[in-house]
Motif scaffolding. Structure first.
Motif, PDB file in Angstrom:
ATOM      1  N   GLU A 502      33.306 -10.975 -64.018  1.00  0.00           N
ATOM      2  CA  GLU A 502      34.281 -10.171 -62.863  1.00  0.00           C
ATOM      3  C   GLU A 502      35.515 -10.193 -63.253  1.00  0.00           C
ATOM      4  O   GLU A 502      36.096  -9.019 -63.236  1.00  0.00           O
ATOM      5  N   MET A 505      36.034  -7.641 -66.082  1.00  0.00           N
ATOM      6  CA  MET A 505      36.104  -6.484 -65.734  1.00  0.00           C
ATOM      7  C   MET A 505      37.188  -5.930 -64.963  1.00  0.00           C
ATOM      8  O   MET A 505      37.762  -4.717 -65.249  1.00  0.00           O
ATOM      9  N   ARG A 506      37.742  -6.970 -63.903  1.00  0.00           N
ATOM     10  CA  ARG A 506      39.055  -6.508 -63.259  1.00  0.00           C
ATOM     11  C   ARG A 506      40.246  -6.258 -64.371  1.00  0.00           C
ATOM     12  O   ARG A 506      41.073  -5.514 -63.845  1.00  0.00           O
ATOM     13  N   GLU A 509      40.112  -3.247 -65.853  1.00  0.00           N
ATOM     14  CA  GLU A 509      40.377  -1.892 -64.865  1.00  0.00           C
ATOM     15  C   GLU A 509      42.043  -1.684 -64.886  1.00  0.00           C
ATOM     16  O   GLU A 509      42.563  -0.812 -64.642  1.00  0.00           O
ATOM     17  N   GLU A 536      26.797  -5.402 -68.916  1.00  0.00           N
ATOM     18  CA  GLU A 536      27.269  -4.774 -67.740  1.00  0.00           C
ATOM     19  C   GLU A 536      28.847  -4.929 -68.132  1.00  0.00           C
ATOM     20  O   GLU A 536      29.479  -3.788 -67.742  1.00  0.00           O
ATOM     21  N   VAL A 537      29.494  -5.914 -68.737  1.00  0.00           N
ATOM     22  CA  VAL A 537      30.844  -6.077 -69.063  1.00  0.00           C
ATOM     23  C   VAL A 537      30.996  -4.981 -70.185  1.00  0.00           C
ATOM     24  O   VAL A 537      32.170  -4.214 -70.084  1.00  0.00           O
ATOM     25  N   HIS A 540      30.765  -1.291 -68.425  1.00  0.00           N
ATOM     26  CA  HIS A 540      32.135  -1.442 -67.769  1.00  0.00           C
ATOM     27  C   HIS A 540      33.516  -1.227 -68.600  1.00  0.00           C
ATOM     28  O   HIS A 540      34.273  -0.200 -68.557  1.00  0.00           O
ATOM     29  N   GLU A 607      35.822  -6.694 -52.753  1.00  0.00           N
ATOM     30  CA  GLU A 607      35.583  -5.043 -52.957  1.00  0.00           C
ATOM     31  C   GLU A 607      36.342  -4.175 -52.329  1.00  0.00           C
ATOM     32  O   GLU A 607      36.031  -2.947 -52.200  1.00  0.00           O
ATOM     33  N   PRO A 639      35.310  -1.259 -55.229  1.00  0.00           N
ATOM     34  CA  PRO A 639      34.314  -1.882 -56.078  1.00  0.00           C
ATOM     35  C   PRO A 639      34.463  -1.942 -57.412  1.00  0.00           C
ATOM     36  O   PRO A 639      35.330  -1.183 -57.942  1.00  0.00           O
ATOM     37  N   LEU A 640      33.741  -2.790 -58.502  1.00  0.00           N
ATOM     38  CA  LEU A 640      33.924  -2.956 -59.724  1.00  0.00           C
ATOM     39  C   LEU A 640      33.627  -1.696 -60.480  1.00  0.00           C
ATOM     40  O   LEU A 640      32.806  -0.791 -59.977  1.00  0.00           O
ATOM     41  N   GLY A 641      34.380  -1.033 -61.255  1.00  0.00           N
ATOM     42  CA  GLY A 641      34.285   0.298 -61.579  1.00  0.00           C
ATOM     43  C   GLY A 641      35.322   1.175 -61.022  1.00  0.00           C
ATOM     44  O   GLY A 641      35.563   2.543 -61.600  1.00  0.00           O
ATOM     45  N   PRO A 643      38.695   0.905 -59.282  1.00  0.00           N
ATOM     46  CA  PRO A 643      40.103   0.240 -58.811  1.00  0.00           C
ATOM     47  C   PRO A 643      40.809   1.112 -57.991  1.00  0.00           C
ATOM     48  O   PRO A 643      40.462   2.373 -58.197  1.00  0.00           O
TER      49      PRO A 643
END
Length: 663
Positions: A502, A505-506, A509, A536-537, A540, A607, A639-641, A643
């Motif tokens: 997480e 990924m953040r 972003e 997933e990482v 993303h 989120e 949500p993730l992806g 921002p």
């Protein structure tokens, strides 16, 4: 500036605003002398001062633009102030004086920003900020377990004010800026409502003042004063700089990322010089030449990457390890700083010792710029590097120029930047080769083309995590540093603190909306999740690099503004909305240029984001096309992806921004 005599003192005003109001009943200028204690341990400092004398200079005599200050009538002046254009020059007639305190008039509701690169608090009002380049520390919060453990183990905890890049310059909401022309240890104290107190552990050469009708013009003026960076290299816009330190295995790993859709501009292998293992983790071998045991046929590999449109970056710092071949060359030539006995000074960098290359010795500068950076790096094929450790000058060494190392310590990052810039210019690669630094001080802007935020913890912590990078970009950007970026995912992993998917990924972003995207494996790569270890990482991250590349035309226009006007790419909201005082304390969102507002998620398991949108505009949410009136705080899904990103309705690049939702 205007100087006016009063009944028992004087006032000094700038564009009608009182800056100094000095009288015997309410003095603004104090002098004295003190004895400081400074203990350095691996770039961290324990500092305290014993003030022997602090005295208000109550008696004033004015002659034209010259002010003589003494303890009392009939006594000889101890300090002379001379007004020269928009500066106050200082001259001490008492040779024992080594402390100065100046009180600058303040408004109750005034805000102040700057201080170099401040990581915890953008608005400095209400706090005291020592200005001394050092390791920022782990955690940077004495109340946290992380900082407590770092202090116990290595005296490496830090606090809210510790920074790689201090600068004795602040910008006021009253539309003026003040700069203290000194390299000495200094303090900006903004805790009082009626005045700001400046403390300097020397008599500074001068204090400079700047004023402008808008924040934009004030930033332009400051960037002109301190220097402006060249444009970003064209190759940067192609995608992310991928940081890997896995020896020859770095190349197939890069191929896997590219196959997954990651847009790549460069491969950055700081271990190009080899590694040594320490209790902190894998450390680089501090001898600045290619290690072709770890990277076989590296020169050929660099050429192959170049043919495919990818550059290769490395690492360097201004120290040489005692067990490397370059140390003997520099030692015999007398290029190192010395100890009290005139021998080469050795510094413990954590289980290995190094010599300090003396950049006050012109021969040492020429050798390092030409032989190490020029021949070993640029001629070898490198297109950039991390220029690390500018803040580490020990305060007890002896330098070629004879100046006390305590006065050279703050100046060292600027000298280090100048050495790098000199080498780049010698190969006619200014604006193409890209080096980045974490350390800085006054004037670093002129030489360093890119800052990075330093060694953040691999977490969401308030004082050492993701959110601090935004604060660092905004504070340094006001002072002429147009380009800022950070290690995606953070760097420092200690005491069981490891990055999460997480966090990675953040961080990516946020980085997609900064001048440069660059990943880092961190100090403990095997214990922390990497971009290519989690599908997933990786997916993303690939998308974030496509967003970054999609915005390249806009970023290029911001680079032009940086060159021509000195405006930073990442900007505080108030820079373009100075009539909206709600924007003055916001440090967890930023303007990307004038037209895009970015509010990254910087807390775990969040989120959505609460975002303040400046008034006077309509703001369009990138992912939903929904528009909002400015002047209000809104809650938006993030949500993730996706921002929290908005653009100004009707702006020139509206079509470009609207197309982001299709990526």
């Amino acid at each position: 500036m205007k100087l006016e005599q009063t009944e028992t003192g004087f006032t000094l005003s700038l564009n009608g605003r009182t800056i100094l109001d000095h009288s015997d009943a309410s003095p603004a200028i104090f002098v004295g002398y003190g004895q400081e204690r400074m203990d350095m341990y691996r770039g961290n400092f324990d500092i305290e001062d014993y003030v022997i004398e602090r005295r208000a200079l109550s008696h004033t005599e004015i002659d034209g633009n010259r002010v003589s200050l003494s303890d009392a009538s009939g006594q000889s002046p101890r300090l002379i102030l001379t007004l020269v254009e928009s500066a106050i020059k200082f001259e001490a007639t008492d040779p024992k004086l080594n402390r100065l305190w100046v009180r600058i008039k303040a408004d109750d509701d005034e805000h102040v920003w700057g201080g170099g690169e401040q990581m915890s608090y953008f608005d400095m009002r209400g706090r005291r900020f020592p200005l001394w380049t050092s390791e920022p520390g782990v955690g940077r919060d004495p109340t946290s377990e992380m900082t407590f453990k770092a202090n116990v183990k290595d005296k490496a905890g830090g606090d809210y004010y510790t920074t790689n890049y201090p600068q004795p310059t602040y910008v006021s909401s009253a539309l003026y800026a003040l700069h203290v022309d000194t390299t000495a240890y200094s303090v900006f104290d903004f805790r009082q409502k009626s005045f700001h107190e400046i403390e300097v552990w020397a008599i500074p050469e001068r204090i400079e003042l700047f004023a402008a009708p808008t924040f934009v013009e004030l930033v332009e003026t400051l960037s002109s004063r301190f220097g402006r960076q060249p444009p970003l290299p064209d190759w940067v816009y192609n995608g992310a700089i991928i940081g890997l330190k896995d020896g020859a295995n770095s190349f197939p790993r890069l191929d896997i990322m590219r196959q997954a859709g990651v847009e790549v501009s460069a491969l950055w292998c700081e271990d190009w010089v080899g590694l040594r293992q320490t209790s902190f983790g894998s450390r680089l071998f501090w001898d600045w030449q290619a290690n072709e045991t770890r990277y076989p046929k590296l020169r050929d590999k660099i050429a192959e990457l170049r043919e495919s449109g990818i550059r290769f970056l490395g690492y360097v710092n201004p120290y040489l390890c005692i067990d490397g071949p370059l140390f003997e060359i520099a030692d015999k030539a007398g290029y190192f700083a010395t100890d009290g006995l005139g021998k080469t000074a050795l510094v413990d960098f954590g289980e290995f010792d190094c010599g300090v290359v003396d950049f006050t010795n012109e021969a040492a500068v020429e050798w390092f710029a030409e032989e190490i950076i020029g021949k070993n790096m640029l001629d070898y094929g490198l297109s950039g590097w991390m220029a690390d450790f500018g803040e580490y000058l020990p305060i007890d060494v002896h330098l070629s120029n004879g100046v006390d190392a305590k006065l050279m310590h703050n100046a060292w990052p600027t000298l280090w930047a100048e050495v790098n810039a000199k080498a780049v210019a010698s190969r006619n690669k200014t604006g193409d080769a890209l080096f980045f630094m974490r350390a800085g001080f006054t004037g670093v802007q002129k030489h360093c083309p890119l800052l990075w935020g330093g060694d953040q913890s691999v977490d969401f912590s308030r004082h050492d995590g993701l959110v601090t990078v935004m604060c660092g970009a905004l504070s340094s950007g006001l002072l002429g540093n147009a380009y800022h970026h950070s290690d995606i995912g953070g760097y420092t992993s200690l005491f069981g603190n490891v990055r999460t998917p997480e966090l990675l990924m953040r961080w990516a972003e946020m980085a997609a909306f900064t001048p440069v995207m660059r990943s880092h494996e961190g100090n403990r790569p095997r214990e922390n999740v990497q971009l290519d270890q989690d599908p997933e990482v990786l997916s993303h991250f690939a998308r974030m690099t496509r967003i970054y590349r999609h915005l390249a035309p806009y970023l290029k226009s911001l680079s032009v503004e940086a060159v021509e006007r000195g405006l930073p790419v990442q900007r505080p909201l108030f820079l373009h909305h100075q009539d909206d005082r709600q924007t003055y304390t916001i440090q967890d969102s930023f303007l990307y240029g004038a037209d895009v507002l970015v509010a990254p998620v910087w807390q775990a398991a969040q989120e959505d984001r609460t975002v303040y949108l400046p008034h006077g505009e309509r703001w369009v949410h990138v992912w939903t096309c929904e528009s909002f009136a400015g002047g209000a705080e809104i809650q938006i899904a993030a949500p993730l992806g996706k921002p929290a990103v908005f653009y100004r309705a009707g702006c020139t690049n509206e079509t470009l921004f609207a197309a982001l939702r299709e990526i």
